[in-house]
Design a protein around this motif. Structure first.
Motif, mmCIF file in Angstrom:
data_model
loop_
_atom_site.group_PDB
_atom_site.id
_atom_site.type_symbol
_atom_site.label_atom_id
_atom_site.label_comp_id
_atom_site.label_asym_id
_atom_site.label_seq_id
_atom_site.Cartn_x
_atom_site.Cartn_y
_atom_site.Cartn_z
ATOM 1 N N UNK A 1 -4.540 -3.648 -2.876
ATOM 2 C CA UNK A 1 -3.468 -2.928 -3.578
ATOM 3 C C UNK A 1 -3.145 -3.577 -4.926
ATOM 4 N N UNK A 2 -3.538 -4.823 -5.111
ATOM 5 C CA UNK A 2 -3.291 -5.502 -6.380
ATOM 6 C C UNK A 2 -4.055 -4.860 -7.523
ATOM 7 N N UNK A 3 -5.122 -4.104 -7.192
ATOM 8 C CA UNK A 3 -5.931 -3.441 -8.221
ATOM 9 C C UNK A 3 -5.342 -2.105 -8.666
ATOM 10 N N UNK A 4 -4.391 -1.567 -7.894
ATOM 11 C CA UNK A 4 -3.954 -0.189 -8.094
ATOM 12 C C UNK A 4 -3.036 -0.039 -9.309
ATOM 13 N N UNK A 5 -3.083 1.159 -9.881
ATOM 14 C CA UNK A 5 -2.157 1.552 -10.933
ATOM 15 C C UNK A 5 -1.505 2.864 -10.512
ATOM 16 N N UNK A 6 -0.194 2.897 -10.527
ATOM 17 C CA UNK A 6 0.533 4.072 -10.055
ATOM 18 C C UNK A 6 0.174 5.321 -10.858
ATOM 19 N N UNK A 7 -0.099 5.148 -12.140
ATOM 20 C CA UNK A 7 -0.382 6.308 -13.000
ATOM 21 C C UNK A 7 -1.614 7.075 -12.537
ATOM 22 N N UNK A 8 -2.596 6.370 -11.999
ATOM 23 C CA UNK A 8 -3.822 7.035 -11.543
ATOM 24 C C UNK A 8 -3.517 7.981 -10.386
ATOM 25 N N UNK A 9 -2.695 7.533 -9.451
ATOM 26 C CA UNK A 9 -2.348 8.364 -8.298
ATOM 27 C C UNK A 9 -1.408 9.504 -8.704
ATOM 28 N N UNK B 1 0.825 -1.209 0.000
ATOM 29 C CA UNK B 1 0.000 0.000 0.000
ATOM 30 C C UNK B 1 0.863 1.265 0.000
ATOM 31 N N UNK B 2 1.977 1.198 0.704
ATOM 32 C CA UNK B 2 2.836 2.370 0.871
ATOM 33 C C UNK B 2 3.398 2.865 -0.461
ATOM 34 N N UNK B 3 3.441 2.015 -1.455
ATOM 35 C CA UNK B 3 3.932 2.425 -2.771
ATOM 36 C C UNK B 3 3.063 3.509 -3.397
ATOM 37 N N UNK B 4 1.814 3.614 -2.921
ATOM 38 C CA UNK B 4 0.866 4.524 -3.554
ATOM 39 C C UNK B 4 0.531 5.753 -2.711
ATOM 40 N N UNK B 5 0.991 5.801 -1.467
ATOM 41 C CA UNK B 5 0.701 6.974 -0.640
ATOM 42 C C UNK B 5 1.042 6.730 0.810
ATOM 43 N N UNK B 6 0.791 7.738 1.634
ATOM 44 C CA UNK B 6 0.985 7.590 3.070
ATOM 45 C C UNK B 6 -0.195 6.817 3.659
ATOM 46 N N UNK B 7 0.065 6.095 4.752
ATOM 47 C CA UNK B 7 -0.922 5.174 5.319
ATOM 48 C C UNK B 7 -1.450 5.708 6.645
ATOM 49 N N UNK B 8 -2.780 5.804 6.746
ATOM 50 C CA UNK B 8 -3.446 6.061 8.015
ATOM 51 C C UNK B 8 -4.417 4.908 8.259
ATOM 52 N N UNK C 1 -11.302 5.567 -9.703
ATOM 53 C CA UNK C 1 -10.808 6.368 -10.833
ATOM 54 C C UNK C 1 -11.849 7.395 -11.277
ATOM 55 N N UNK C 2 -13.123 7.001 -11.228
ATOM 56 C CA UNK C 2 -14.194 7.929 -11.574
ATOM 57 C C UNK C 2 -14.235 9.106 -10.605
ATOM 58 N N UNK C 3 -14.129 8.815 -9.302
ATOM 59 C CA UNK C 3 -14.171 9.870 -8.283
ATOM 60 C C UNK C 3 -12.969 10.798 -8.428
ATOM 61 N N UNK C 4 -11.789 10.216 -8.598
ATOM 62 C CA UNK C 4 -10.566 11.023 -8.729
ATOM 63 C C UNK C 4 -10.658 11.960 -9.928
ATOM 64 N N UNK C 5 -11.191 11.460 -11.038
ATOM 65 C CA UNK C 5 -11.340 12.294 -12.232
ATOM 66 C C UNK C 5 -12.234 13.491 -11.942
ATOM 67 N N UNK C 6 -13.343 13.261 -11.255
ATOM 68 C CA UNK C 6 -14.271 14.361 -10.956
ATOM 69 C C UNK C 6 -13.675 15.346 -9.964
ATOM 70 N N UNK C 7 -12.992 14.825 -8.949
ATOM 71 C CA UNK C 7 -12.377 15.705 -7.948
ATOM 72 C C UNK C 7 -11.332 16.601 -8.581
ATOM 73 N N UNK D 1 -1.405 10.964 -11.556
ATOM 74 C CA UNK D 1 -2.206 11.924 -12.320
ATOM 75 C C UNK D 1 -2.942 12.897 -11.413
ATOM 76 N N UNK D 2 -3.569 12.384 -10.359
ATOM 77 C CA UNK D 2 -4.311 13.272 -9.461
ATOM 78 C C UNK D 2 -3.369 14.200 -8.698
ATOM 79 N N UNK D 3 -2.186 13.725 -8.347
ATOM 80 C CA UNK D 3 -1.222 14.584 -7.653
ATOM 81 C C UNK D 3 -0.802 15.749 -8.540
ATOM 82 N N UNK D 4 -0.611 15.460 -9.822
ATOM 83 C CA UNK D 4 -0.190 16.507 -10.749
ATOM 84 C C UNK D 4 -1.327 17.495 -11.016
ATOM 85 N N UNK D 5 -2.530 16.976 -11.267
ATOM 86 C CA UNK D 5 -3.661 17.836 -11.624
ATOM 87 C C UNK D 5 -4.042 18.793 -10.494
ATOM 88 N N UNK D 6 -3.961 18.326 -9.248
ATOM 89 C CA UNK D 6 -4.327 19.161 -8.103
ATOM 90 C C UNK D 6 -3.113 19.724 -7.372
#
Length: 358
Positions: free
Chosen positions: A202-210, A22-29, A176-182, A212-217
């Motif tokens: 975490x097996x479902x995750x794609x690094x590009x999606x995360x 999970x940590x590969x994609x962000x900080x964990x709470x 991915x739908x929610x992230x796109x709208x946000x 992308x949202x970091x860059x856009x916002x």
């Protein structure tokens, strides 16, 4: 094991692996409501990096973490329905990270809080993205904008958060739908982080999606709130058969644990648990939730609370092992790390909990 004993088996290596993935994609709470077992809390605290932490829902969970030597600065109050008295108590004890979904609650908080020291997350109601899914938690978009406008020149660490409920089956597609709208709706605001709850594996995750949202916002961080998929496969349960009887052609097996001692998710979410029966000193065979060629002997498994509704379900065993369904024999229920131990009630009976690490 003694008559009233059950045993939780903890797999520390599995938890460390889950965290690392999970940590590969962000900080964990980690949300303590999932499982506040000290084994999990201590293990995570030992491997956490500086930007990871714990999500608490009440003062008792705060005290639990304090007693484990964990700083309030590693805690976030996630319960948006907390009273102002509880919020103020935690703030004065040093908690700095809070989640709000109501302007009036945020306004009360502003009367005593120093926003410069705070990290504030605004939680959106999932109905803003999926109108057909009811939720009483989270703010409308208008309420979000109102809170963000209020915080704009007061707080420099503001985030958006949301929770994907269990009812949504394809969680990653929905994410991915929610992230796109946000990324479109909130691009005019100075958002520092995005916090995501109700995650899938975490097996479902794609690094590009995360990315992308970091860059856009222009985000400083993405926070993940993994509960089930962080800890579920890190604990297994050893329990035992306490009664075995045939009544009106029904093969009834009563085990030590029931609805009131861990299995409540059977009622809440119709969850299917993985049962295994001990047939030798170190051998177990599966008990299936469904009949097939290898599982053809029908049994009714119930809990030992003495409540007539304490029924865990109809399951199926290979008929050649039916004689192993004897009083005192062990069953293992795998992958009970999420919520199971939190659902223990006094009505569940006299149970002595023991722990073992593998």
């Amino acid at each position: 094991m003694h008559e009233n004993d059950i045993k939780f088996i903890f797999d520390r290596k599995q938890l460390i692996n889950n965290y690392s993935e999970f940590k590969k994609f962000g900080n964990i709470f980690y949300p303590l409501k999932t499982n506040s077992n000290p084994y999990i809390v201590d293990c995570l605290n030992n491997i956490y990096q500086s930007n990871d932490g714990f999500l608490i829902s009440n003062i008792e969970q705060y005290k639990l973490l304090i007693n484990r030597g964990i700083s309030p600065k590693k805690m976030c109050l996630i319960n948006v329905l907390s009273s102002n008295d509880s919020i103020k108590y935690l703030y004065l004890k040093g908690v700095q990270f809070f989640v709000f979904d109501d302007f009036d609650s945020l306004l009360k908080f502003s009367k005593y809080a120093n926003f410069i020291k705070c990290k504030i997350s605004i939680r959106i109601n999932i109905m803003e993205f999926f109108p057909n899914i009811f939720s009483h938690l989270g703010a409308s978009m208008d309420e979000c904008f109102r809170m963000l406008d209020f915080l704009n020149d007061r707080c420099s660490n503001i985030g958006i958060s949301f929770y994907i409920p269990t009812i949504i089956k394809d969680k990653y597609k929905s994410l991915k739908k929610i992230i796109f709208r946000i990324s479109s709706i909130f691009k005019a605001y100075n958002i520092q982080f995005l916090s995501i709850g109700g995650l899938s594996s975490y097996l479902d995750f794609e690094q590009d999606v995360f990315n992308s949202i970091k860059i856009k916002l222009n985000l400083d961080e993405i926070i993940l709130e993994p509960g089930k998929y962080l800890v579920e496969n890190t604990f297994h349960l050893k329990t035992k058969i306490v009664r075995n009887k045939i009544f009106h052609d029904k093969n009834i097996i009563i085990i030590k644990n029931g609805i009131y001692s861990g299995f409540l998710d059977i009622l809440l979410y119709d969850k299917k648990f993985d049962f295994y029966l001990k047939i030798d000193s170190d051998k177990y065979v599966s008990i299936s939730n469904y009949m097939d060629n290898k599982h053809n002997y029908k049994i009714k498994i119930c809990g030992a609370s003495s409540d007539s509704r304490d029924i865990l379900g109809t399951l199926y065993l290979n008929e050649k092992y039916k004689n192993e369904l004897k009083v005192g024999n062990e069953m293992i229920i795998k992958n009970i790390g999420s919520y199971f131990e939190e659902f223990f009630m006094s009505y569940g009976g006299d149970i002595n909990i023991k722990y073992e690490e593998v």
